[in-house]
Design a protein around this motif. Structure first.
Motif, short mmCIF file in Angstrom:
data_model
loop_
_atom_site.label_atom_id
_atom_site.label_comp_id
_atom_site.label_asym_id
_atom_site.label_seq_id
_atom_site.Cartn_x
_atom_site.Cartn_y
_atom_site.Cartn_z
N GLY C 22 -0.29 7.67 4.06
CA GLY C 22 0.30 6.48 4.66
C GLY C 22 0.97 5.58 3.63
N LEU C 23 0.46 5.66 2.39
CA LEU C 23 1.00 4.77 1.36
C LEU C 23 2.35 5.24 0.81
CD1 LEU C 23 -1.93 3.51 -0.88
CD2 LEU C 23 -0.22 2.17 0.34
N ILE C 24 2.67 6.53 1.00
CA ILE C 24 3.90 7.05 0.37
C ILE C 24 5.11 6.22 0.74
CG2 ILE C 24 5.48 9.01 0.30
CD1 ILE C 24 3.07 10.82 0.56
N VAL C 25 5.20 5.87 2.02
CA VAL C 25 6.40 5.15 2.45
C VAL C 25 6.47 3.78 1.77
CG1 VAL C 25 5.54 3.99 4.52
CG2 VAL C 25 7.88 4.79 4.43
N VAL C 26 5.30 3.17 1.56
CA VAL C 26 5.26 1.88 0.86
C VAL C 26 5.72 2.08 -0.58
CG1 VAL C 26 3.77 -0.03 0.18
CG2 VAL C 26 3.33 1.19 2.31
#
Lengths: 270, 302, 290
Positions: C22-26
């Motif tokens: 989930g953090l990749i996009v951030v």
């Protein structure tokens, strides 16, 4: 809704009310037989009810009468179905004209997602009526026939989806009537409606009988008793659905010939 | 009331038939052109050999092309090192994407309720990630893996970039495969007092395996087709890589470079494109085969 | 309690893995923002529109940073592709559902799926070797906005066609049988009933096609000519945001590199915004139960 107290509106069309007849009709889905060797006569100017347990092929039989079975992949119909003198499974006939002559109402009301007016005008235009005044006149008259005019005349351009279930079903009936059908097929038209709307629709069907041949599939035995002139009882076993008995409604319910019919109408089977 | 066809009706009918005809025509043109020019590269020219040897010659040329090193900037020679680099990039990509993809999908479908806040945030962010253009992944990979982590232009940074890119696809297809397992199986396992661990590894995953594999294969296909995310992460070098820390040129970049930057590289570009398309077609066939088998098995359960 | 520790371990691991996914996009957003910060702090944003030309340099004072022709190139090529692909895609869906015999419909659908699987570099190769010389005969140089539009149309067609098909298939079946029962022709059924009923789904399909066209890189680099100039006609070469990044990234330093990340940032924001719009549109139910 106080439609029962309204004076019945005379219907403005006098179609032929042609008889329909099926002889030795067998309907298959792939290798599965849905209906086996049924012969039935639907008399003009009368209401014929088709009753039987779920899965006995009532609806399948009904949809073969306007060739809606064409829409189902791998569905095969053999035998003969005639509308007056027309052999309807003849590949050369105009299916579109057939479906104009044989109207159909479905279990769930299915108005198109557009305005009330357009729901009525679109099929009329499709079948060649283009004159604006005639269209408007026809819209008013058919809506009056189904007792909907006073309820919707101020919101004809609102979406048909804003109507209640009972109103939607009457709109669908109006839409079919607008095409002056000779035969009207109804597939459990009241099963998703409230009792008041049911009364309105039944009342309407009884009035329509004077001009049309009406075939109605119903789960509701009481409804068949109330409105149908004759009733056909179907039953399904491993070999597919078949016709057990077709007689005048009163005779079928009060003195059935077959023991299976007696068991069904008294609620012992099914 | 008679029906009649107006002019608009006729025009509409014609449009409905011409649009697919046009699209099919262009598709066949593209594929036909690829097949003809691609195979042309393997057709022997003037040759001494005769009889039986003439027939085996194209085969030899294919093998030579697949194993040889590129010469004269790729104008002649083969694509051996490029296939090795492509394979390595895919391996890096999948070895990172599989644990994260499988883990996330398992969490989303088996461990958190649909309305769970954490699950919803993860799902939402994956949806956004799925829409990010591949060139932006390239920028991201260049900034993070090549520069920030100091991996420079290498197979490793290319593979990791691709892993980020295929992750949303992988998670979605795995989740679908897991959801396709009949919910009564879960209830049965829970009713028998199975732990979550046992439910997941002994009941759910074995049944979902074919679906999960379909997802993996799709992911590999997506990674193979990718170019933009690799140009400035895995680099251009067409030598045989010695390790994943070396720069390596993927097949798609090879095609790009030959057709854009190398005059006279078209023939080998087509030959490489034919190889790429063949591999992708095989992958496509494999997924279809797996998917139908999976469906049949599902149907067989009832 | 052996079991529960194992379960807790599993749950923790999965939460960890999911958090990273989930953090990749951030991270993507953060890094692209951070890398474009030099240009944002040292070059006035207005310079992207008012500078004399696009001659970026490592130093802000030496370079010229006019992105306008590039943005216009991006918009023209992708808008052109959507204008062509949307009717083709919708007609394809109508063909599949209402006109084609069963087996032909299946084959056509299958072909569109295959088209979707062709890598963009292969589209580019075909465009460069086959289309460009053909178009050059009509109007040189061949590598042009027009070629780009043709290739992009072909590339986004599967997206539009498959999504349109799904949107039409989602229209309740009762409505389709209702049409048949009223004796409506397939023409009326398709164009006057089903297409209006599936309007929101079709709009979504077109927007997602646009998203693909804007984000497409390789094929566009290969067929569009890449000259940074306002196109005067369909047959002039153009440069898009994506091609600028792909072409200049390998040698860009300093503010130049940063300005390429800025292009990436613009792409990222535009694409994400469009996807959000598509989602809002598709949520607007135009049909459904009472």
């Amino acid at each position: 809704m106080a439609n029962q107290t309204q004076t019945p509106v005379p219907l403005d069309f006098q179609p032929l009310a042609s008889p329909m007849a099926m002889e030795h009709v067998t309907i298959q889905y792939g290798n599965k037989v849905a209906v086996r060797d049924v012969s039935l006569l639907f008399a003009p100017k009368s209401i014929t009810a088709l009753i039987g347990p779920s899965g006995c092929g009532k609806t399948t039989l009904l949809t073969s009468l306007n060739r809606l079975t064409d829409l189902i992949p791998h569905c095969r119909v053999s035998g003969s179905v005639r509308l007056a003198e027309l052999e309807i499974f003849d590949q050369r006939i105009d299916v579109i004209e057939l479906r104009r002559r044989v109207g159909m109402i479905f279990q769930r009301p299915n108005p198109f997602p557009m305005s009330i007016r357009r729901n009525l005008e679109l099929p009329l235009r499709e079948h060649g009526l283009r004159d604006r005044h005639k269209l408007a006149e026809k819209v008013e008259r058919t809506l009056t026939e189904v007792g909907l005019w006073t309820e919707v005349k101020d919101r004809l351009d609102r979406s048909a989806l804003t109507l209640s279930g009972g109103q939607q079903q009457r709109l669908c009936l109006a839409r079919a009537l607008a095409l002056n059908p000779e035969v009207i097929l109804l597939d459990e038209p009241c099963s998703s409606l409230d009792p008041l709307s049911v009364a309105v629709i039944e009342d309407l069907l009884v009035r329509l009988r004077a001009n049309c041949t009406i075939v109605v599939v119903t789960h509701n035995l009481a409804q068949a008793r109330r409105i149908a002139d004759s009733t056909a009882f179907l039953w399904a076993d491993e070999a597919g659905g078949r016709l057990i008995e077709h007689r005048a409604t009163k005779a079928l319910f009060d003195s059935p010939r077959e023991s299976l019919t007696a068991a069904f109408v008294t609620g012992r089977v099914g | 009331m008679a029906r009649f066809k107006t002019r608009t009706d006729r025009v509409l009918d014609i449009c409905v038939w011409t649009a697919p005809a046009l699209v099919s025509g262009l598709f066949l043109w593209l594929v036909g052109d690829l097949a003809v020019r691609g195979c042309g590269a393997f057709w022997p020219g003037e040759s001494e050999a005769s009889g039986f040897f003439r027939l085996t010659e194209p085969l030899e040329l294919v093998i030579k092309f697949l194993t040889g090193a590129p010469e004269r900037a790729g104008r002649s020679g083969g694509i051996g090192p490029i296939l090795v680099s492509t394979g390595l990039i895919l391996m890096v990509c999948m070895s990172m994407a599989i644990p994260f993809g499988l883990g996330t999908a398992l969490l989303l479908s088996e461990f958190v309720a649909p309305q769970n806040r954490f699950g919803r945030i993860v799902r939402r962010s994956l949806d956004v990630l799925a829409g990010v253009p591949s060139i932006v992944f390239g920028l991201f990979g260049n900034a993070v893996f090549s520069q920030f982590l100091g991996l420079r232009f290498s197979i490793l940074s290319g593979g990791l970039t691709l892993a980020c890119m295929v992750l949303p696809l992988l998670i979605r297809s795995t989740e679908e495969a897991l959801n396709a397992v009949c919910p009564t199986q879960r209830h049965a396992a829970t009713a028998l007092g199975f732990s979550r661990w046992a439910t997941v590894f002994q009941i759910i995953l074995p049944q979902a395996t074919p679906g999960v594999v379909v997802g993996l294969v799709l992911g590999i296909g997506r990674a193979l087709a990718e170019t933009a995310a690799l140009i400035f992460t895995s680099g251009y070098v067409d030598r045989m890589p010695r390790s994943v820390f070396d720069s390596g040129r993927s097949l798609s970049i090879h095609i790009y470079d030959l057709s854009m930057n190398v005059a006279g590289g078209n023939q080998n570009a087509y030959a490489s494109a034919l190889v790429l398309i063949t591999v992708l077609a095989l992958i496509n066939a494999a997924t279809n085969w797996l998917a139908t088998r999976f469906l049949q098995r599902e149907a067989g359960n009832f | 309690m052996f079991r529960s520790t194992r379960d807790r371990f599993l749950s923790l691991t999965l939460h960890g893995l999911a958090a990273v996914s989930g953090l990749i996009v951030v991270l993507v957003l953060a890094f692209v923002l951070q890398e474009s910060s030099p240009v944002l702090s040292r070059v006035m944003l207005s310079r992207f529109l008012t500078d004399g030309s696009w001659h970026p340099a490592a130093d802000a004072a030496e370079g010229a940073f006019n992105l306008l022709p590039i943005v216009v190139g991006t918009l023209l090529s992708s808008a052109g592709a959507v204008v062509l692909a949307t009717p083709l895609g919708i007609l394809s869906a109508v063909f599949i559902q209402f006109y084609a015999p069963l087996h032909l419909a299946r084959w056509y659908r299958r072909m569109i799926e295959l088209l979707a699987g062709i890598p963009s570099v292969v589209f580019g190769l075909w465009g460069l070797v086959v289309l460009v010389p053909l178009i050059a005969r009509i109007h040189p140089p061949g590598q042009s906005l027009f070629t780009g539009i043709v290739i992009l149309t072909l590339m986004i067609l599967p997206t539009v066609a498959l999504l349109s098909n799904a949107a039409m298939a989602a229209v309740p079946r009762e409505i389709v049988s209702g049409c048949a029962a009223l004796g409506l022709s397939r023409r009326t059924t398709a164009f006057l009933i089903i297409i209006p009923a599936a309007k929101s789904g079709l709009t979504t399909a077109a927007i997602l096609g646009l998203v693909r066209a804007i984000g497409e890189t390789m094929a566009v680099v290969m067929v569009c000519g890449n000259v940074v100039r306002m196109p005067g006609s369909l047959f002039d070469p153009i440069r898009t945001l994506t091609s600028t990044i792909a072409l200049e990234m390998s040698y860009a330093r300093g503010v130049h590199r940063s300005s390429l990340f800025f292009c990436g940032l613009v792409l990222l924001l535009v694409v994400t915004g469009l996807i959000a719009v598509a989602e809002i549109v598709s949520r607007r139910q135009l049909h459904g139960p009472v």
